[in-house]
Design a protein around this motif. Structure first.
Motif, PDB file in Angstrom:
ATOM      1  N   TYR A  51       0.838  -1.207   0.000  1.00  0.00           N
ATOM      2  CA  TYR A  51       0.000   0.000   0.000  1.00  0.00           C
ATOM      3  C   TYR A  51       0.869   1.253   0.000  1.00  0.00           C
ATOM      4  CZ  TYR A  51      -2.956   3.693   1.912  1.00  0.00           C
ATOM      5  OH  TYR A  51      -3.599   4.889   2.139  1.00  0.00           O
ATOM      6  N   GLU A  52       1.862   1.271   0.874  1.00  0.00           N
ATOM      7  CA  GLU A  52       2.735   2.436   0.967  1.00  0.00           C
ATOM      8  C   GLU A  52       3.539   2.631  -0.317  1.00  0.00           C
ATOM      9  OE1 GLU A  52       4.813   1.754   4.662  1.00  0.00           O
ATOM     10  OE2 GLU A  52       2.998   2.191   5.823  1.00  0.00           O
ATOM     11  N   LEU A  55       1.306   4.269  -2.956  1.00  0.00           N
ATOM     12  CA  LEU A  55       1.106   5.706  -2.757  1.00  0.00           C
ATOM     13  C   LEU A  55       2.236   6.544  -3.336  1.00  0.00           C
ATOM     14  CD1 LEU A  55      -0.288   5.864   0.892  1.00  0.00           C
ATOM     15  CD2 LEU A  55      -1.565   6.025  -1.265  1.00  0.00           C
ATOM     16  N   ARG A  60       2.259   6.746 -10.603  1.00  0.00           N
ATOM     17  CA  ARG A  60       1.022   7.252  -9.989  1.00  0.00           C
ATOM     18  C   ARG A  60       1.169   8.734  -9.656  1.00  0.00           C
ATOM     19  NH1 ARG A  60      -0.743   8.356  -4.966  1.00  0.00           N
ATOM     20  NH2 ARG A  60      -2.969   8.130  -4.587  1.00  0.00           N
ATOM     21  N   ARG A  64      -0.998  11.887 -11.341  1.00  0.00           N
ATOM     22  CA  ARG A  64      -1.757  12.826 -10.508  1.00  0.00           C
ATOM     23  C   ARG A  64      -1.296  14.265 -10.771  1.00  0.00           C
ATOM     24  NH1 ARG A  64      -5.560  12.022  -7.207  1.00  0.00           N
ATOM     25  NH2 ARG A  64      -6.080  13.559  -5.661  1.00  0.00           N
ATOM     26  N   THR A  74      -9.334  12.350  -3.127  1.00  0.00           N
ATOM     27  CA  THR A  74      -9.207  10.997  -2.595  1.00  0.00           C
ATOM     28  C   THR A  74      -9.430  11.000  -1.100  1.00  0.00           C
ATOM     29  OG1 THR A  74      -7.593  10.441  -4.288  1.00  0.00           O
ATOM     30  CG2 THR A  74      -7.638   9.034  -2.351  1.00  0.00           C
ATOM     31  N   VAL A  76      -9.305   8.006   1.906  1.00  0.00           N
ATOM     32  CA  VAL A  76      -8.990   6.611   2.197  1.00  0.00           C
ATOM     33  C   VAL A  76      -9.582   6.238   3.550  1.00  0.00           C
ATOM     34  CG1 VAL A  76      -7.141   4.946   2.618  1.00  0.00           C
ATOM     35  CG2 VAL A  76      -6.864   6.702   0.856  1.00  0.00           C
TER      36      VAL A  76
END
Length: 82
Positions: A51-52, A55, A60, A64, A74, A76
């Motif tokens: 997950y980290e 990010l 990604r 963005r 976003t 979460v």
């Protein structure tokens, strides 16, 4: 997603969600409101490190930044099954 940027936001989401497997992640559900202004994703990662890593994935982050102010907002929520 901003009204003027719904199509761009959807393309962004398509591209970003495609990055999940490289971080041990997967989409379990992808839901969209009738007006297409909001998407909800239920995603799962093999571990917290995945997950980290997702990010801070350079692709990604670049996607963005490319959208700038049109990037989707976003929020979460970390959840667990009950």
């Amino acid at each position: 997603m901003a009204d003027a940027a719904i199509e761009a936001g959807q393309r962004y989401e398509d591209q970003v969600l495609a990055l999940l497997p490289r971080h041990g992640g997967r989409v379990e559900r992808r839901l969209r409101t009738d007006d297409a202004g909001t998407e909800v994703h239920v995603i799962r990662f093999d571990d917290r490190a995945g997950y980290e890593g997702f990010l801070v994935d350079p692709q990604r982050v670049a996607l963005r930044a490319e959208l700038g102010d049109a990037a989707p907002h976003t929020q979460v929520l970390e959840v667990h099954e009950v």
